[in-house]
Enzyme design. Structure first.
Site, short mmCIF file in Angstrom:
data_model
loop_
_atom_site.label_atom_id
_atom_site.label_comp_id
_atom_site.label_asym_id
_atom_site.label_seq_id
_atom_site.Cartn_x
_atom_site.Cartn_y
_atom_site.Cartn_z
N CYS A 35 0.83 -1.21 0.00
CA CYS A 35 0.00 0.00 0.00
C CYS A 35 0.86 1.26 0.00
O CYS A 35 0.36 2.35 -0.24
CB CYS A 35 -0.94 0.01 1.21
SG CYS A 35 -0.08 0.04 2.78
N ASP A 37 2.26 2.66 2.57
CA ASP A 37 2.16 3.45 3.79
C ASP A 37 3.42 3.32 4.64
O ASP A 37 4.07 2.28 4.63
CB ASP A 37 0.93 3.01 4.61
CG ASP A 37 -0.36 3.40 3.90
OD1 ASP A 37 -0.27 4.05 2.86
OD2 ASP A 37 -1.43 3.05 4.40
N CYS A 60 -2.96 5.44 5.39
CA CYS A 60 -4.42 5.43 5.37
C CYS A 60 -4.97 5.82 6.74
O CYS A 60 -4.23 5.91 7.72
CB CYS A 60 -4.90 4.04 5.00
SG CYS A 60 -4.62 2.85 6.30
N CYS A 104 -2.54 -2.84 8.73
CA CYS A 104 -2.18 -1.52 9.24
C CYS A 104 -1.72 -1.62 10.70
O CYS A 104 -0.83 -0.89 11.12
CB CYS A 104 -3.34 -0.55 9.13
SG CYS A 104 -4.21 -0.63 7.55
FE1 FES Z 1 -1.66 -0.07 4.29
FE2 FES Z 1 -3.33 1.03 5.92
S1 FES Z 1 -3.70 0.48 3.85
S2 FES Z 1 -1.25 0.70 6.26
#
Ligand code: FES
Length: 127
Positions: A35, A37, A60, A104
């Site tokens: 993702c 992040d 996110c 996450c």
């Molecule tokens: Fe990857 Fe939240 S979508 S950390």
């Protein structure tokens, strides 16, 4: 759009302990290549306890809520207790995360643990 618990929304809208610590005793970074992040945790340690915990998260909404919750859970704990914070315990404290957002919470626990490991490594180097 995943359905978030009230607690997740609260920590997402009003994240606690956002920012950086000047001259931190440890820094931990963790990212998810899928993702994209990223989370960074900064810690201040006194007498083997986390005196202060701050974070910066580029991610996110769940990642922001997770970082905020991890920082609250970790503050005041001994290093050993903080190492026992797991993705599961973070998700539980947030009264659950949607299935596709569980990764996450891995980021949060992992970044905190890395900061503690960084601190321990520095202590060893100092002898
Ligand atoms: Fe990857 Fe939240 S979508 S950390």
């Amino acid at each position: 759009m995943p359905v978030y618990s009230e607690k997740v929304m609260d920590h997402f809208m009003k994240p606690r302990n956002v920012g950086e610590i000047e001259n931190p005793d440890g820094i931990g970074e963790e990212g998810n290549p899928v993702c994209g992040d990223m989370m960074t945790f900064y810690i201040k340690v006194k007498d083997d306890r986390l005196e202060d915990v701050k974070f910066k998260t580029f991610g996110c909404g769940a990642a922001i809520a997770v970082s905020s919750m991890v920082s609250e859970m970790a503050k005041g704990k001994t290093l050993e207790e903080a190492m026992k914070i797991t993705p599961r315990s973070v998700a539980d404290e947030l009264t659950g995360l949607p299935k596709n957002k569980l990764h996450c919470s891995n980021l949060g626990a992992q970044a905190l643990h890395r900061a503690i490991e960084d601190y321990r490594r520095k202590q060893e180097q100092r002898g």
